[in-house]
Design an enzyme around this catalytic site. Structure first.
Site, PDB file in Angstrom:
ATOM      1  N   ALA A  15       0.785  -1.233   0.000  1.00  0.00           N
ATOM      2  CA  ALA A  15       0.000   0.000   0.000  1.00  0.00           C
ATOM      3  C   ALA A  15       0.814   1.279   0.000  1.00  0.00           C
ATOM      4  CB  ALA A  15      -0.928  -0.001   1.227  1.00  0.00           C
ATOM      5  N   ASP A  59       5.751  -7.508   6.804  1.00  0.00           N
ATOM      6  CA  ASP A  59       6.487  -8.114   5.693  1.00  0.00           C
ATOM      7  C   ASP A  59       5.697  -9.345   5.264  1.00  0.00           C
ATOM      8  OD1 ASP A  59       8.139  -9.475   3.974  1.00  0.00           O
ATOM      9  OD2 ASP A  59       9.928  -9.346   5.237  1.00  0.00           O
ATOM     10  N   SER A 144      -1.401 -10.069 -13.478  1.00  0.00           N
ATOM     11  CA  SER A 144      -0.533  -9.449 -14.478  1.00  0.00           C
ATOM     12  C   SER A 144      -0.898  -9.961 -15.856  1.00  0.00           C
ATOM     13  CB  SER A 144       0.937  -9.769 -14.194  1.00  0.00           C
ATOM     14  OG  SER A 144       1.764  -9.379 -15.271  1.00  0.00           O
ATOM     15  N   TYR A 157       8.108 -15.086 -12.184  1.00  0.00           N
ATOM     16  CA  TYR A 157       7.052 -14.113 -11.865  1.00  0.00           C
ATOM     17  C   TYR A 157       5.788 -14.412 -12.660  1.00  0.00           C
ATOM     18  CZ  TYR A 157       4.524  -9.661 -12.050  1.00  0.00           C
ATOM     19  OH  TYR A 157       3.549  -8.697 -12.022  1.00  0.00           O
ATOM     20  N   LYS A 161       2.011 -15.392 -11.143  1.00  0.00           N
ATOM     21  CA  LYS A 161       0.793 -14.624 -11.428  1.00  0.00           C
ATOM     22  C   LYS A 161      -0.260 -15.480 -12.131  1.00  0.00           C
ATOM     23  CE  LYS A 161       1.634 -10.526  -9.723  1.00  0.00           C
ATOM     24  NZ  LYS A 161       0.849 -10.005  -8.562  1.00  0.00           N
TER      25      LYS A 161
END
Length: 268
Positions: A15, A59, A144, A157, A161
């Site tokens: 955020a 975290d 994504s 990655y 996704k």
């Protein structure tokens, strides 16, 4: 258009900058209360301070962090109506892009899935029971365009996704009949700190192409990625879609993926 978000509570991960920061700002403007989750805050998030915003320093690679964040929202605001799983991209300490399947090792794959998939799974696992107790809610997972466009660049990655999009669809089927909608938003390349920070994607591509970083941001990257609009996506353009999906005004939208990518995806 009134998005009917007055008094509703949202948990937003990742955020403090980029898309997440834009989502937080937009939710607050629409009257929602927000628990903003990130490892640290930042001047732009601090500037939004007020009674409807609480920052949770977490975290999300810590398996217990998502549940703590949801519990904090329940403690402060009395419940959770909206979960935006925005945290993702390069794990802490990692710079992308990475080129080639053989580049990331086992630890790289684990870290990538932990940050981009498992943190969202854990947050949903914590938030959905709270939503069910309140009669429903909305989960928006930021996926994504690369989830649907496999490539040897950032292969770990992209796979994470793709898994997130798959899980989102499954959740929508299970919990939609009980009032919890689950959707994904799939951005293309967005002009966020992932790109613009020193040592980030713009610098890495500049070194690969021989162009300067500003040329990468303005011209080289949009051309390499075939963006129809000719520019990287603005974070606010993604946030607007996220907040609309979170809103009761999207009450019949569930199990869908909304693409905000400047024309990155060419598939029908």
């Amino acid at each position: 258009m009134d998005l009917q978000l007055d008094g509703r509570t949202a948990v937003v991960t990742g955020a403090s900058k980029g898309i997440g920061l834009a989502v937080v700002r937009t939710l607050l403007e629409e009257g929602a209360r927000v628990l903003a989750v990130s490892r640290t805050s930042g001047p732009e998030l601090d500037a939004l301070a007020g009674p409807d915003l609480v920052h949770a320093a977490e975290d999300l690679t810590d398996p217990q962090a998502p549940a703590r964040a949801v519990a904090r929202a329940v403690e402060v605001f009395g419940g959770v109506d909206i979960l935006v799983n925005n945290a993702g991209g390069p794990p802490p300490g990692v710079a992308l892009p990475r080129f080639g399947f053989l580049t990331p090792g086992d630890r790289d794959w684990v870290e990538m899935f932990d940050f981009n998939l498992f943190s969202a799974v854990r947050a949903a696992r914590a938030a959905i029971p709270v939503m069910l107790e309140r009669g429903g809610g909305s989960v928006v997972n930021v996926s994504s365009g690369n989830a649907r466009r496999p490539a040897p660049m950032n292969v770990d990655y992209n796979a994470a996704k793709a898994a997130l999009s798959n899980v989102s669809k499954a959740l929508s089927e299970e919990f939609g009949p009980r009032g919890v909608r689950v959707n994904t938003v799939s951005p293309g390349p967005v002009r966020t700190p992932w790109w613009t920070d020193e040592g980030g994607a713009a610098d890495i591509l500049a070194a690969q192409t021989g162009a300067d970083r500003q040329a990468v941001l303005d011209k080289v990257a949009p051309e390499m990625m075939g963006l129809t609009t000719g520019r990287l996506v603005d974070p606010q353009e993604v946030a607007d879609v996220v907040v609309l999906l979170a809103s009761p005004r999207s009450g019949s939208t569930t199990g869908t993926d909304v693409v905000v990518d400047g024309g990155f995806l060419k598939q029908v």
